[in-house]
Design a protein around this motif. Structure first.
Motif, PDB file in Angstrom:
ATOM      1  N   LEU A 152      43.644   4.013  16.488  1.00 54.76           N
ATOM      2  CA  LEU A 152      43.704   2.593  16.151  1.00 54.76           C
ATOM      3  C   LEU A 152      45.155   2.198  15.978  1.00 54.76           C
ATOM      4  N   TYR A 153      45.514   1.030  16.508  1.00 51.61           N
ATOM      5  CA  TYR A 153      46.872   0.510  16.391  1.00 51.61           C
ATOM      6  C   TYR A 153      46.865  -0.738  15.517  1.00 51.61           C
ATOM      7  N   LEU A 154      47.858  -0.834  14.641  1.00 54.76           N
ATOM      8  CA  LEU A 154      48.002  -1.986  13.759  1.00 54.76           C
ATOM      9  C   LEU A 154      49.408  -2.542  13.917  1.00 54.76           C
ATOM     10  N   ALA A 155      49.505  -3.796  14.356  1.00 56.23           N
ATOM     11  CA  ALA A 155      50.794  -4.469  14.508  1.00 56.23           C
ATOM     12  C   ALA A 155      50.972  -5.479  13.384  1.00 56.23           C
ATOM     13  N   THR A 156      52.168  -5.529  12.816  1.00 56.60           N
ATOM     14  CA  THR A 156      52.441  -6.418  11.686  1.00 56.60           C
ATOM     15  C   THR A 156      53.582  -7.364  12.008  1.00 56.60           C
ATOM     16  N   SER A 157      53.592  -8.486  11.305  1.00 55.51           N
ATOM     17  CA  SER A 157      54.574  -9.520  11.593  1.00 55.51           C
ATOM     18  C   SER A 157      55.987  -9.136  11.184  1.00 55.51           C
ATOM     19  N   GLY A 158      56.113  -8.199  10.251  1.00 53.77           N
ATOM     20  CA  GLY A 158      57.449  -7.843   9.814  1.00 53.77           C
ATOM     21  C   GLY A 158      57.668  -6.366   9.588  1.00 53.77           C
ATOM     22  N   GLY A 159      56.753  -5.507  10.045  1.00 56.56           N
ATOM     23  CA  GLY A 159      56.891  -4.083   9.772  1.00 56.56           C
ATOM     24  C   GLY A 159      56.621  -3.193  10.956  1.00 56.56           C
ATOM     25  N   ASP A 165      45.265   8.162  14.321  1.00 58.25           N
ATOM     26  CA  ASP A 165      44.478   8.944  15.272  1.00 58.25           C
ATOM     27  C   ASP A 165      43.202   9.505  14.675  1.00 58.25           C
ATOM     28  N   ASN A 166      42.950   9.243  13.403  1.00 59.97           N
ATOM     29  CA  ASN A 166      41.696   9.703  12.794  1.00 59.97           C
ATOM     30  C   ASN A 166      40.960   8.540  12.135  1.00 59.97           C
ATOM     31  N   ALA A 167      40.957   7.403  12.824  1.00 56.97           N
ATOM     32  CA  ALA A 167      40.314   6.203  12.290  1.00 56.97           C
ATOM     33  C   ALA A 167      38.806   6.255  12.535  1.00 56.97           C
ATOM     34  N   ASP A 168      38.160   7.154  11.804  1.00 55.02           N
ATOM     35  CA  ASP A 168      36.722   7.340  11.925  1.00 55.02           C
ATOM     36  C   ASP A 168      36.031   6.675  10.740  1.00 55.02           C
ATOM     37  N   PRO A 169      35.335   5.573  10.956  1.00 56.28           N
ATOM     38  CA  PRO A 169      34.684   4.885   9.831  1.00 56.28           C
ATOM     39  C   PRO A 169      33.667   5.756   9.106  1.00 56.28           C
ATOM     40  N   ALA A 170      33.109   6.725   9.800  1.00 60.88           N
ATOM     41  CA  ALA A 170      32.103   7.583   9.185  1.00 60.88           C
ATOM     42  C   ALA A 170      32.707   8.796   8.495  1.00 60.88           C
TER      43      ALA A 170
END
Length: 412
Positions: A152-159, A165-170
């Motif tokens: 999962l990738y997360l882009a932020t406005s200032g960071g 790589d282990n974004a497993d909701p379960a």
């Protein structure tokens, strides 16, 4: 002129400049702030104001930072990255960081994958108001999931951008986030890596497209492509005067549409270089882009005076034409569009820039012919009972006068 007089004039000039900044704080275009800047039990002494330091920087350089100035900062940033890359946790030949001893009061450990741990030395107090988080890298501007793995990738406005790589909701383990843009020479007007948009290629999940420059706050300079999931990045050419990114639409492996404050830009080589779109979308702010099919797109524009308009193309972006709108009885500002996925239908929400006290009935624009013609549709059932209004309007329809800033529409 004697020294005393010179100092007096200098002080008067400084006072006038700071008075101007104070006046800017109360302008409609600024989000509400509480003063002083730092509050709460963990606040440190003093009244450091990073927002005013940013504003002073912009004022000192004659207003908004110019593309040339941002290019200069990027060049110097690239030189420093090359100089110190051997000391960075993810840099070539990275060395362990020296021991920092016990964490200071309020410090927080940040784990970066298998690399050394970073210790946040501060500031740990609020930078805006007591209601904001203590540590703030800016609001998320994009959350991009890998289609087949737990990445999962997360882009932020200032960071910058972070990868997990282990974004497993379960799963039960903590998700580990790694910064993947710290080496980018994309310093914004505030000195940070400001992201406007992040997108993944529909042809290859390892290919990412990143546009620098937040839509409203810190500006930035650059468009970057990664072919290895964000481990390395390549800068594009053909930036024009773009310092803000509003959206990125990869149509296929080669065609990429980039919405900026310098118009809509189009790449036919997978984001390596861009040219300005022809016709209406070539100038102004390309606020929103959507796709109907391989050759059919729509683009919402906003000119220098704030007026909004819609354009469509049936040639993959080679030529554009103005759409026909019916039923709109108010001046339009920012427009956000969303395609329905059936290849012909899309919807649009609009900022009403009329300063009259009358609130226009809520509604949306709808097209059923790939964006060529649009008609105003008024809903007959709740809960759609508000309407976006301009900050200078005397009424807001219940949305806090945020039509210039908060926009989102999507189709189930």
């Amino acid at each position: 002129m004697n020294g005393w007089a010179t100092r007096s004039i200098s002080m008067l000039t400084l006072f006038a400049a700071m008075s101007g900044l104070a006046a800017q704080e109360g302008s409609p275009g600024e989000r509400r702030r509480e003063l002083p800047a730092r509050k709460g039990p963990r606040a440190i002494s003093g009244h450091d104001r990073p927002d005013l330091r940013r504003d002073w920087n912009l004022f000192w350089f004659g207003g908004l930072a110019s593309p040339g100035y941002l290019d200069f900062k990027n060049q110097r940033a690239a030189e420093e990255v090359r100089r110190w890359s051997h000391l960075l946790p993810k840099g070539p030949g990275a060395k362990p960081l020296p021991s920092v001893g016990p964490s200071p009061s309020g410090a927080q450990l940040a784990v970066s994958g298998s690399g050394p741990a970073w210790v946040n030395l501060g500031p740990t107090a609020n930078l805006t108001s007591a209601s904001f988080p203590d540590i703030d890298s800016g609001r998320p501007v994009a959350i991009v999931p890998h289609p087949t793995t737990n990445t999962l990738y997360l882009a932020t406005s200032g960071g910058g951008v972070f990868r997990c790589d282990n974004a497993d909701p379960a799963g039960t383990a903590d998700w580990i986030w790694t910064p993947i843009t710290d080496n980018l020479p994309s310093s914004g007007s505030s000195g940070n890596v400001s992201i406007g948009a992040l997108a993944m290629s529909p042809a290859n999940a390892s290919v990412l497209y990143l546009g620098a420059g937040d839509m409203q706050d810190a500006t930035g300079r650059g468009f970057y492509t990664s072919t290895d999931g964000g481990s390395t990045w390549t800068a594009a050419t053909g930036l024009g005067n773009a310092t803000r990114t509003y959206g990125i639409l990869p149509a296929d492996a080669n065609l990429v549409l980039w919405g900026t404050n310098d118009g809509l830009k189009i790449s036919t080589n997978g984001g390596s270089s861009f040219t300005a779109a022809s016709g209406g979308p070539g100038t102004g702010s390309a606020r929103s882009i959507q796709k109907f099919g391989a050759m059919d797109f729509i683009c919402a524009m906003q000119d220098a005076n704030g007026a909004g308009s819609l354009y469509y193309t049936a040639s993959g972006g080679t030529t554009w034409a103005a759409a026909t709108l019916t039923g709109v009885t108010f001046p339009m500002g920012r427009i956000t569009v969303s395609a329905a996925g059936d290849g012909t239908t899309a919807y649009a929400i609009i900022e009403n820039t009329n300063t009259a006290s009358t609130v226009v009935a809520p509604g949306v624009l709808k097209t059923t012919d790939k964006g060529h013609t649009w008609a105003w549709v008024t809903p007959t059932t709740a809960p759609f009972t508000t309407y976006l209004k301009n900050p200078s309007s005397t009424t807001d329809g219940g949305d806090g006068k945020q039509g210039w800033y908060n926009h989102m529409i999507t189709v189930d």
